[in-house]
Each structure stands twice: as structure tokens, then as C-alpha cells.
Enzyme design. Structure first.
Site, short mmCIF file in Angstrom:
data_model
loop_
_atom_site.label_atom_id
_atom_site.label_comp_id
_atom_site.label_asym_id
_atom_site.label_seq_id
_atom_site.Cartn_x
_atom_site.Cartn_y
_atom_site.Cartn_z
N SER A 159 51.55 53.55 33.60
CA SER A 159 50.87 53.07 34.80
C SER A 159 50.10 54.21 35.41
O SER A 159 50.45 55.39 35.24
CB SER A 159 51.88 52.53 35.82
N GLY A 161 47.60 55.79 34.71
CA GLY A 161 47.11 56.84 33.83
C GLY A 161 48.17 57.76 33.26
O GLY A 161 47.84 58.69 32.52
N GLU A 272 42.47 44.30 35.99
CA GLU A 272 41.43 45.33 35.88
C GLU A 272 40.42 44.95 34.80
O GLU A 272 40.80 44.61 33.67
CB GLU A 272 42.05 46.69 35.56
N GLU A 285 43.63 45.94 31.98
CA GLU A 285 45.07 45.91 32.26
C GLU A 285 45.34 44.93 33.39
O GLU A 285 44.42 44.41 34.03
CB GLU A 285 45.57 47.31 32.65
N ASP A 292 46.87 49.20 43.49
CA ASP A 292 46.49 50.40 44.25
C ASP A 292 45.12 50.25 44.90
O ASP A 292 44.93 50.60 46.07
CB ASP A 292 46.47 51.64 43.35
N THR A 293 44.16 49.75 44.14
CA THR A 293 42.80 49.63 44.68
C THR A 293 42.73 48.61 45.81
O THR A 293 41.83 48.65 46.65
CB THR A 293 41.80 49.22 43.59
N ARG A 370 49.11 61.38 44.91
CA ARG A 370 48.50 60.60 45.98
C ARG A 370 49.43 60.60 47.19
O ARG A 370 50.53 60.05 47.14
CB ARG A 370 48.21 59.18 45.50
#
Length: 398
Positions: A159, A161, A272, A285, A292-293, A370
Site C-alpha cells: 500500500s 508505494g 485508482e 488499484e 488518502d487522496t 506523512r
């Protein structure tokens, strides 16, 4: 399938399995509706723990521990917030009658990149980047040679990346394979070896299902556009609405609805979509939870993605979501490793009209972790993006 009456009629408790920044926003929305929140994570003082009624700290891959906690608390809905979780335990709990959001199979499939790709590309025939599955070094070598360099390795369990490795030449294949498995989320010994596509745009199509009688209604929110620097596999900036053509939007929505209806259940999925420089629109995905976005929906829409997921968990509808203002979001990344990191620059940042800052409250930082997000609104997407970029340049995490 009957989804039953709204849970608020008789009980009010949800359990978050994973308590990061997405879980924190879900906990806040649940508490606004008078719902008891139990937060579970692998480390203490994770973001959602700050705002939950009770907390547990366990190994999220320990299926027996997860099942023991659920049986002890008997929540009315279980929300899986992270990828590194024992999904077999969720299947068992669902068999016992517990409601898993969106459903246990969807969580298991979405959190396994191999199974998700099989479902999307081979069963549903959604267009994707060219790929191969591999579980040993020789398979990876052959796949890389067939696809050509550069190519991308993605661990089976991954997840944001984690474990994604770009392979530029033959000599890097063995190292890349080892790195991908080392940084995978949870278990899994397979990788997806994928064509490296040049990306022009990326979209997240937030697609959700809510109950209506004995059936479920599927709806989408206007796509969110996002981007990341070359070679970075977690998003940095997102904006809403997207700036792509209506034709691309409709194709992206079509892919998302087809996948989500196949996965079923209730709640929101983040699907995505990649738009390549050579004009392809590809499924990438899907997350079986708020994305998150989608943090940008905290200011861009009248009902944010977290409230949608909580409503669905409680058996309640979300018939329409309206875009109320152009908005943008930009993540706040830590510069160094530190416990109880210091955040500076907030005074200057909050002087910018239309800007908000949401700090996640993570107790420790490491480089590029983050730690928060800047949210900005404007008369146009471009204005909101410029505000967000300016604001994030003023904030430092040390």
C-alpha cells in the site's frame, strides 16, 4: 442480500482495525453521530486512538488476537483501515455474523495486489498495464525481459508505494526482487512485475454502496485528480474536481462501478485510474476504504468520504454528494527522524485565506513520513493548488 435495518436503531459501536489518519477522520465522524469507537493498531497513540473511546495495541497480523478483540467488544461494524492485517481472521468473523466493511472478501482481494489484478484484468476485463506474476527470481527475470526495461515490481501485499521498486536494467533485478519482498506489507512471497507506464494524469474515483431496502445502490463522487513526483509511489498533491475530459471521467467511472459492484458490500472504495501519456485509461488499484487522496473531500464536498463510510457501516444512506468548491490538498512530510516532532510555520500558513491544516498527531516521524495535510479552497482548482503549495512550503516537521 438483505442488509437489515440501520444500526442506530438498537446499538452504536464500530471497531477500527488500523488507526491512522484515515481512521481518525472516521472516528470523528462516528462520534458526531453518537457512535462508540474502538481503535486498534500495532502501535500506541496512532492518530485515531487520540479520538476513540477505547484502544487496543496488537500485532495486526495475529488473527487470533484480532478475533479475540472483536468477540470481546462485539462491535456492530468492523472497519479495516490498513493493508497489513490478517484478512483470514476477517473472513472467519464475517462467518460468525459480524459486519465487516465493505465485506471480508473485498478487503482480502483489494489488499492482495495479485488477486486484485486477477479480478480486474482477467475476470472483469478492465484495461491495465501489461504485467506478469512471479514468485521466484527466475520468474522475475523472465518477466522483466519480456516487458522490457524499465519495469516495476509490486509486492503481493502493498500500500502507498511500500515495496514498489523500479528496475532499470538486468543487473538490478535480483536486488529489486529482494527489496520488494523486504518492504512488503504483511506476508506474501509473490510480486507483480508490471510495465512501467509514463503517466500523464492520475484519478481516484470514490465509489460507494449504501443500502436501499434489500439491495445496495452504487454511486460515485466526481473524480479526484492527484499526482506524485517521478519515482515516488505515494501521492503528494490532489485536487478536486479533476481537470480531465468528460470522456475520460465517464470511462473511469465505468471501470470503478464495474469493479465495486463485483466486490459488493457496503461503504466506500477508492479506485485508482491511470491516464498515460500515450492516451490509455488504465485501472491501477483499489482500496476497500476511504482513500488518502480523498482527504480533500473534507473541504471540497458537502459530505466527505469518511462520513459516507460511517453512514454505510451503520446501514444509513448517502443518496447524493455535491461538490461545493474547488479545492486542493498537499501532504506535509517529515524531513528527519524524530520522536514528538516539532511543527513550525503554522502562524504564517494560516494567514493564507481559504487554507486549513490538519496534523495527524503521529507520535514519531521518519524521513518522508506523512505527518499532516494542507487543505485549500479557491475560486478555481488552479488557485486552490497554488494556495496549498505555498502553505506547505511554510511548514516544517523536525
Amino acid at each position: 442480500m438483505s442488509f437489515g435495518p440501520p444500526l442506530l436503531e438498537d446499538s452504536r459501536k464500530i471497531m477500527l482495525l488500523g488507526s491512522g489518519e484515515l481512521g481518525k477522520e472516521m472516528a470523528i465522524e462516528a462520534q458526531r453521530m453518537g457512535v462508540e469507537v474502538i481503535a486498534v493498531d500495532r502501535y500506541d497513540m496512532a492518530p485515531a486512538i487520540h479520538v476513540a473511546h477505547r484502544r487496543y495495541v496488537v500485532n495486526m497480523m495475529d488473527g487470533n488476537a484480532i478475533k479475540a478483540l472483536v468477540r470481546r467488544e462485539s462491535p456492530d461494524a468492523i472497519i479495516a483501515e490498513i493493508e497489513a492485517i490478517n484478512t483470514d481472521a476477517l473472513l472467519d468473523l464475517e462467518e460468525e455474523g459480524f459486519r465487516v466493511m465493505p465485506n471480508a472478501r473485498a478487503v482480502k482481494v483489494c489488499m492482495n495486489r495479485v488477486e486484485l489484478r486477477r479480478l480486474a484484468a482477467e475476470e472483469l476485463q478492465l484495461p491495465t498495464a501489461r504485467y506478469f506474476f512471479a514468485e521466484d527470481f527466475e520468474d522475475v527475470k523472465k518477466a522483466c525481459m519480456d516487458l522490457g526495461f524499465p519495469c516495476l515490481l509490486k509486492p503481493e501485499m502493498s500500500s502507498s508505494g511500500h515495496g514498489h521498486v523500479l528496475i532499470s536494467k538486468y543487473e538490478d533485478v535480483e536486488r529489486g526482487f529482494k527489496d520488494a519482498l523486504t518492504h512488503a506489507r504483511g506476508g506474501g512471497r509473490k510480486v507483480v512485475v508490471e510495465e512501467y507506464v509514463r503517466i500523464d494524469r492520475e484519478l481516484t474515483v470514490l465509489t460507494y454502496r449504501y443500502p436501499q431496502g434489500n439491495n445496495a445502490v452504487t454511486a460515485t463522487i466526481p473524480p479526484i485528480e492527484h499526482q506524485r513526483p517521478e519515482g515516488i509511489y505515494h501521492y503528494v498533491e490532489s485536487w478536486h474536481p479533476s481537470t480531465v475530459s468528460n470522456d475520460i471521467i465517464e470511462r473511469a467511472r465505468e471501470y470503478a462501478i464495474k469493479l465495486v459492484n463485483k466486490l459488493g458490500g457496503l461503504g466506500i472504495y477508492g479506485v485508482e485510474i491511470l491516464i498515460t501519456r500515450d492516451g490509455r485509461v488504465l485501472f491501477s488499484e483499489a482500496s476497500p476504504r476511504p482513500h488518502d487522496t480523498g482527504l480533500v473531500t473534507l473541504v471540497s464536498t458537502d459530505i466527505n468520504e469518511f462520513q459516507i463510510h460511517v453512514r454505510s457501516a451503520l446501514g444509513l444512506p448517502t443518496p447524493e454528494v455535491k461538490l461545493v468548491t474547488p479545492a486542493a490538498a498537499h501532504v506535509i512530510l517529515a524531513e528527519t527522524e524524530a520522536w514528538a516532532p516539532r511543527i513550525t510555520g503554522l502562524e504564517e500558513t494560516l494567514r493564507i485565506p481559504g487554507v486549513q491544516v490538519r496534523l495527524f498527531g503521529k507520535p514519531f516521524a521518519y524521513r518522508h513520513r506523512r505527518m499532516g495535510i494542507v487543505l485549500a479552497t479557491g475560486n478555481t482548482v488552479e488557485e486552490a493548488r497554488e494556495k496549498a503549495r505555498l502553505a506547505v512550503s511554510l511548514i516544517k516537521v523536525r
